[in-house]
Motif scaffolding. Structure first.
Motif, mmCIF file in Angstrom:
data_model
loop_
_atom_site.group_PDB
_atom_site.id
_atom_site.type_symbol
_atom_site.label_atom_id
_atom_site.label_comp_id
_atom_site.label_asym_id
_atom_site.label_seq_id
_atom_site.Cartn_x
_atom_site.Cartn_y
_atom_site.Cartn_z
ATOM 1 N N PRO A 195 0.819 -1.220 0.000
ATOM 2 C CA PRO A 195 0.000 0.000 0.000
ATOM 3 C C PRO A 195 0.855 1.273 0.000
ATOM 4 O O PRO A 195 0.377 2.340 -0.395
ATOM 5 N N GLN A 196 2.132 1.169 0.408
ATOM 6 C CA GLN A 196 3.007 2.346 0.347
ATOM 7 C C GLN A 196 3.263 2.736 -1.107
ATOM 8 O O GLN A 196 3.268 3.903 -1.456
ATOM 9 N N ARG A 197 3.508 1.729 -1.940
ATOM 10 C CA ARG A 197 3.786 2.012 -3.350
ATOM 11 C C ARG A 197 2.524 2.086 -4.193
ATOM 12 O O ARG A 197 2.527 2.661 -5.275
ATOM 13 N N TYR A 198 1.483 1.438 -3.726
ATOM 14 C CA TYR A 198 0.224 1.400 -4.468
ATOM 15 C C TYR A 198 -0.881 1.884 -3.530
ATOM 16 O O TYR A 198 -1.644 1.074 -2.996
ATOM 17 N N PRO A 199 -0.962 3.197 -3.317
ATOM 18 C CA PRO A 199 -1.881 3.691 -2.282
ATOM 19 C C PRO A 199 -3.335 3.310 -2.558
ATOM 20 O O PRO A 199 -3.795 3.357 -3.706
ATOM 21 N N ALA A 200 -4.017 2.933 -1.490
ATOM 22 C CA ALA A 200 -5.417 2.526 -1.621
ATOM 23 C C ALA A 200 -6.288 3.731 -1.946
ATOM 24 O O ALA A 200 -5.977 4.869 -1.586
ATOM 25 N N ARG A 201 -7.365 3.463 -2.657
ATOM 26 C CA ARG A 201 -8.384 4.472 -2.914
ATOM 27 C C ARG A 201 -9.715 3.744 -2.755
ATOM 28 O O ARG A 201 -10.220 3.116 -3.694
ATOM 29 N N ALA A 202 -10.247 3.790 -1.532
ATOM 30 C CA ALA A 202 -11.407 2.975 -1.183
ATOM 31 C C ALA A 202 -12.722 3.732 -1.305
ATOM 32 O O ALA A 202 -13.782 3.128 -1.229
ATOM 33 N N ASP A 203 -12.646 5.044 -1.481
ATOM 34 C CA ASP A 203 -13.876 5.821 -1.665
ATOM 35 C C ASP A 203 -13.795 6.555 -2.992
ATOM 36 O O ASP A 203 -13.033 7.508 -3.152
ATOM 37 N N LEU A 204 -14.580 6.073 -3.962
ATOM 38 C CA LEU A 204 -14.546 6.653 -5.308
ATOM 39 C C LEU A 204 -15.450 7.874 -5.418
ATOM 40 O O LEU A 204 -15.495 8.519 -6.460
ATOM 41 N N THR A 205 -16.209 8.169 -4.347
ATOM 42 C CA THR A 205 -17.282 9.162 -4.450
ATOM 43 C C THR A 205 -16.871 10.556 -4.014
ATOM 44 O O THR A 205 -17.641 11.485 -4.180
#
Lengths: 237, 200
Positions: A53-63
Motif C-alpha cells: 500500500p506504500q507504493r500502491y496507495p489505496a483508494r477505497a472511496d470513489l465518491t
C-alpha cells in the motif's frame, strides 16, 4: 513434460467463458484458432507480485475528491471476500476496480456515449484484502450504456474487477453485476459463460448487513480464485 | 466411521469465479510508470542487466490491437521470485503497459535469470530465462497467456515448455535482440503466425 511444483487446479470446461464467442463480436478476430498449449505450473505461475500500500496507495472511496467534492448518483457500499476454491482467504491482495459513472459514461477518451461526464467521478478504485480476505469500497452505482454489438445492445450495470492472488496463474479480471438487472438476460458477455450457476455468481447480492443506515445501500460480491492442486503423493519406495 | 468415498467433493465446493473481458475502458487502471519495473530503484538497482522489451499485438486481420493491456511477470536476474513474506521493497518483475495505436508495447525491466524447474527428480534443472505475458483486451473474455524467451540462451535447447512446442511455432515465443539491450517479440492473437498461447 513432467509436472513440477504443485500448481493450481484447472477450470471446469463450462465455468469459464470461451475465447470464441460469436455473439460477442469483438471476439471474432481476437480468439486463437490453434489449440492452447497446456502449461505445467512452475515457480513462474505459483508466485505473484506483491503490491505494498506504500507504493500502491489505496483508494477505497470513489465518491469523494481530495477537495471534498462529491460525485453524482446513488452512493453504494460494495464489499466481499476473496477466497480460493478451498475456502481459504486470499490475504493482502490488491483489488482494482473501474466503472462508468451514474449516467453510464466512462471517464475515458474512447467513450463517446452521449451522457454527461461527472468531474467529481474518475471511476477508479484500489483496495487490499485483510487477513480474512475481506475488501470494501464505496462508489456510485454505475449506469447502463449502449455498445453497438447488436441492435439495442446496452451493457448491464457492472463494475470491473482486477485481482492478482498469490500466484500469477490466479490472475483474473472479471465484472460484478447487480441483482434484478433486466439487461443481464440480453448480454452476450455475461452469457458467454455456459454454466448458469457460474455466471450467476458474478451477480452481487443486495445486503442490508453492509448497508450503512441513512447513508448507502450495500452489495456483497465474493470472488473465488483457483485452488491449489493436491500435493503429489510421495513414493515410499 | 465410514471411510470417505473416492468421489467425495472438495471440502468447500467453491468454484473459481468466471473471467470477463477487461473491455475497452480498462485504461482507468493504466499507470504508464508501471511499464518500468526498475522505477523504485534510483541508484540502487539490484545487480543485473537492464533491458527493454518491445512488441506489437495484432489481430486475425493483421490490424493492430490498440486497446490491449499487456502484463509481464518474471524472476529477478538471479532467477528468484520475491519471497511472499519478505520486504515489499524487493525487486518485483511485474509490469503493465497499454498498447498504442500501432499495437505496440514497451517495458523497461531487468533480464531474468534461469528459474529452477522445481522438479524433485531433476533438482538442478533450470528453466530458460523467460517472462510470463498476459494480454487483456476487449474481445478477450479471458486473458491470453504466453511466455517470452530470449534468443541465443543455451537453456532454450533444454527448456521443457519450449520443447513441448512444435519446432515450426517455437519462434513465436522467442524474442530477438533488435539493438543492444532491446528485445522484441510481436504477438499475433489469431491467424498466420499465431502466437503459441498457453492454457495456464
Amino acid at each position: 513434460m513432467s509436472e513440477t511444483v504443485p500448481g493450481y487446479r484447472r477450470p471446469g470446461l463450462l465455468t469459464q467463458p470461451p475465447y470464441n464467442a460469436p455473439d460477442y463480436g469483438s471476439t471474432r478476430l481476437r480468439h486463437p484458432q490453434q489449440e492452447l498449449l497446456r502449461l505445467p505450473h512452475t515457480l513462474t505461475e505459483t508466485s505473484a507480485p506483491r503490491f505494498s500500500p506504500q507504493r500502491y496507495p489505496a483508494r477505497a472511496d470513489l465518491t469523494v475528491q481530495a477537495d471534498g467534492s462529491a460525485a453524482m448518483g446513488e452512493r453504494i457500499i460494495v464489499a466481499g471476500r476473496v477466497l480460493d476454491e478451498d475456502g481459504r482467504p486470499v490475504r493482502n491482495t490488491m483489488v482494482e476496480v473501474w466503472q462508468a459513472n451514474a449516467a453510464g459514461r466512462y471517464n475515458h477518451p474512447g467513450d463517446d456515449h452521449d451522457a454527461p461526464l461527472d468531474p467529481n467521478f474518475q471511476g477508479m478504485g484500489r483496495v487490499f484484502t485483510d487477513a480474512e480476505g475481506w475488501y470494501r469500497f464505496v462508489t456510485i452505482r454505475p449506469g447502463a450504456y449502449p455498445w453497438r454489438n447488436h441492435k439495442d445492445a446496452w451493457r448491464p450495470n457492472h463494475i470491473h474487477y482486477s485481482v492478482f492472488g498469490a500466484g500469477f496463474a490466479q490472475r483474473m479480471i472479471t465484472q460484478m453485476y447487480f441483482p434484478g438487472d433486466p439487461l443481464l438476460a440480453l448480454d452476450p458477455i455475461f452469457h458467454a459463460t455456459p454454466d448458469e450457476a457460474a455466471r450467476n455468481r458474478l451477480i452481487s447480492k443486495f445486503d442490508l448487513e453492509l448497508t450503512q443506515p441513512e447513508w448507502a445501500l450495500g452489495y456483497r460480491f465474493d470472488i473465488v480464485l483457483r485452488g491449489r492442486e493436491a500435493t503429489p503423493m510421495e513414493d515410499n519406495h | 466411521m465410514p471411510a470417505p468415498t473416492p468421489e467425495a467433493a472438495p471440502m468447500q465446493g467453491l468454484v473459481a469465479s468466471a473471467h470477463q473481458t477487461a473491455g475497452p475502458y480498462w485504461h482507468l487502471v493504466d499507470f504508464p510508470e508501471w511499464a518500468d519495473t526498475t522505477r523504485h530503484f534510483a541508484g540502487n538497482l539490484p545487480p543485473g542487466e537492464r533491458i527493454v522489451l518491445t512488441g506489437r499485438v495484432t489481430d486475425g486481420s493483421g490490424a493492430p490491437v490498440a486497446d490491449a493491456m499487456v502484463e509481464i511477470w518474471h524472476a529477478d536476474p538471479k532467477g528468484e521470485y520475491p519471497d511472499p513474506n519478505g520486504p515489499a521493497e524487493e525487486f518485483q518483475g511485474y509490469g503493465r503497459c497499454a498498447t498504442k495505436a500501432d499495437g505496440s508495447f514497451r517495458f523497461v525491466t531487468l533480464k531474468p535469470g534461469p528459474v529452477p524447474l522445481g522438479d524433485r527428480a531433476r533438482a538442478n534443472s533450470r528453466q530458460a530465462p523467460h517472462v510470463a505475458l498476459a494480454i487483456f483486451a476487449r474481445g478477450l473474455l479471458q486473458h491470453l497467456c504466453t511466455r517470452l524467451y530470449f534468443e541465443g540462451e543455451a537453456l532454450n535447447e533444454t527448456d521443457p515448455v519450449l520443447g513441448a512446442v512444435p519446432p515450426e511455432r517455437r519462434g513465436t515465443l522467442v524474442a530477438r535482440q533488435v539493438e543492444p539491450g532491446t528485445w522484441n517479440l510481436d504477438l499475433r492473437l489469431q491467424g498466420e503466425g499465431e502466437t503459441v498461447w498457453m492454457a495456464v
